[in-house]
Structure formats: C-alpha cells, structure tokens
Design an enzyme around this catalytic site. Structure first.
Site, short mmCIF file in Angstrom:
data_model
loop_
_atom_site.label_atom_id
_atom_site.label_comp_id
_atom_site.label_asym_id
_atom_site.label_seq_id
_atom_site.Cartn_x
_atom_site.Cartn_y
_atom_site.Cartn_z
N GLY A 1 8.11 7.66 10.85
CA GLY A 1 7.72 7.81 9.43
C GLY A 1 8.96 7.77 8.58
O GLY A 1 9.00 8.26 7.50
N ILE B 1 -4.79 -2.37 14.75
CA ILE B 1 -5.46 -3.45 13.86
C ILE B 1 -6.82 -2.77 13.44
O ILE B 1 -7.63 -2.44 14.12
CB ILE B 1 -5.83 -4.59 14.86
CG1 ILE B 1 -4.26 -5.14 15.05
CG2 ILE B 1 -6.31 -5.51 13.87
CD1 ILE B 1 -4.18 -6.39 16.19
N LEU B 2 -6.89 -2.86 12.05
CA LEU B 2 -8.25 -2.26 11.46
C LEU B 2 -9.19 -3.43 11.10
O LEU B 2 -8.86 -4.60 11.01
CB LEU B 2 -7.48 -1.83 10.06
CG LEU B 2 -6.76 -0.43 10.20
CD1 LEU B 2 -5.99 -0.13 8.62
CD2 LEU B 2 -7.65 0.73 10.61
N HIS C 1 5.16 -5.23 7.46
CA HIS C 1 5.32 -6.05 8.76
C HIS C 1 6.82 -6.56 8.82
O HIS C 1 7.30 -7.04 7.89
CB HIS C 1 4.58 -7.11 8.87
CG HIS C 1 4.44 -7.84 10.30
ND1 HIS C 1 4.11 -7.29 11.26
CD2 HIS C 1 4.90 -9.08 10.66
CE1 HIS C 1 4.13 -8.03 12.30
NE2 HIS C 1 4.64 -9.27 11.78
C1 GRF Z 1 8.65 -0.20 10.94
O1 GRF Z 1 9.92 -0.62 11.35
C2 GRF Z 1 7.67 -1.09 11.08
O2 GRF Z 1 8.23 -2.43 10.93
C3 GRF Z 1 7.07 -1.33 12.44
O3 GRF Z 1 6.99 0.27 12.64
C4 GRF Z 1 8.02 0.89 12.14
C5 GRF Z 1 7.33 2.07 11.61
O4 GRF Z 1 8.66 2.93 11.22
N1 GRF Z 1 5.75 -1.70 12.31
P1 GRF Z 1 8.57 4.29 10.81
O5 GRF Z 1 7.50 4.93 11.42
O6 GRF Z 1 8.18 4.01 9.42
O7 GRF Z 1 10.07 4.80 10.62
#
Ligand code: GRF
Length: 200
Positions: free
Chosen positions: A13, A97-98, A114
């Site tokens: 998060g 994936i939604l 992404h």
């Molecule tokens: C992010 O680095 C994103 O690129 C990947 O998952 C990670 C989530 O990080 N899809 P966080 O939970 O916001 O720290």
C-alpha cells in the site's frame, strides 16, 4: 471535499500511502472514501485504518470455494465499491485482472498503475521482464505508467502519466523495483491530479 476515490490494493500500500499523504498536504483535491483488499494481510489495510478510511476485505477464494465465478466476484466487488459512490477507482497494486462485470460499472473511471512504459511488458512480471530485456541489450530504460481501464485489455488503455526509469548494470530485480516504486508514487498523484482537474 474534492473527488471521491476508492482504492483497490493487494499488498504493502505504498501507493495508497502516497495518495493519503498528497491529500493530507493538499497536493490532491480528493478524498479516499474506501479501500478494498483481496488479501487480509495487506499492510495497506493498516495504512487505511490509520488514516480513518473505511476498508473491506474481498477474497476471491470465498467465491471459488462456493462454486461462484470470477464474474460473480467482480460483480460483488463492483457493488461493494459502488456503495461508496466513487468518482474514480484506483487500482494501486491490485493483483486480480478485472472483467467487464466490474469495468463496465465504472466506464472511464478506473485508473491502473503499471510498472512499465506504455505498450511494454504487460502482466504481473513487468519488472523482471524489463531487467531481462536490459540484459539482452534490448532496452536501457523502463518506466511506470498510469492509464485508464476502459475494457478488459490488460495494462493497456489511454495513458494519463508515465515516467522513464533508467536501468543500471548493477541492478537486481529488487533494486530496480525499489527505484521504480519511488517513481510510481509521483506518477500516480500527477495522473489523478490531471484526471480530477481535467487539465490536458
Ligand atoms: C507496485 O509497485 C505496482 O507497480 C505493482 O504492485 C506494487 C504495489 O505496491 N503492481 P504498493 O502495494 O502500492 O506498495
């Protein structure tokens, strides 16, 4: 109170935290009205609770174990999210994936983060794929993007913001991922600011 945001997470998060902090320091005219995680142990749930944001846990397994489909899961997720009446839904490290059962409920209102540049490395292994491409001499930089999710295309859709991240010869997947995460936080806030303020 600005735009109403619902944030979907699956892990640490840190991107959710970047939004919480940007709002707190008036760098983003928005309010996070709800956070959903598909994983009970997601630290992002603690971050939300600390910030006084309502949270929900929405596990896929309770659907698959009772013979219900992904579409049922997504439809139930849409109902849960719709109750908060969001202006935008932010996928910040959301690992599922939604399907259209969710996406069609929030047309052009879903934003996805992404860890790759537009058109490069879709899917769950973007950082590893970028490092492998670098080692084969095919790329020198990768990056991060935030895009709208108009349909079931994975990690495609109109790009709101993106930023390049240089890859170093000494990089491991971990060091590259850490550096990309720092960039993500700024790209996500800028993308939402553009969306909320409507500035092109
Ligand atoms: C992010 O680095 C994103 O690129 C990947 O998952 C990670 C989530 O990080 N899809 P966080 O939970 O916001 O720290």
């Amino acid at each position: 109170m600005g735009a109403r945001l619902v944030v979907l997470i699956s892990g640490n998060g840190s991107n959710l935290q970047a939004l919480i902090d940007a709002i707190r320091y008036k760098a983003l005219d928005a309010e996070i009205v709800g956070v959903v995680s598909n994983r009970k142990d997601a630290f992002g749930l603690e971050r939300a609770q600390k910030a006084g944001i309502p949270t929900r846990y929405h596990p896929l397994k309770s659907f698959t174990e009772s013979g219900r489909s992904r579409s049922d899961y997504d439809a139930a997720l849409a109902e849960l999210v719709r109750a908060w009446q969001p202006d935008f839904v932010v996928l910040a490290g959301w690992m599922h994936i939604l399907s259209a059962a969710f996406i069609d409920e929030f047309p052009y209102r879903i934003v996805n983060l992404h860890p790759a540049l537009p058109g490069q490395f879709p899917g769950a292994h973007a950082v590893d794929d970028a490092l492998a491409a670098y080692k084969e001499g095919r790329i020198r930089t990768t990056g991060v993007m935030v895009h709208l999710v108009p349909d079931e295309e994975v990690d495609a859709g109109p790009v709101l913001e993106s930023e390049e991240v240089v890859i170093y010869a000494t990089d491991t997947a971990d060091s590259l991922r850490k550096r990309m995460q720092q960039v993500e936080h700024g790209v996500l806030v800028r993308a939402l600011r553009r969306l909320i303020e409507g500035d092109e």
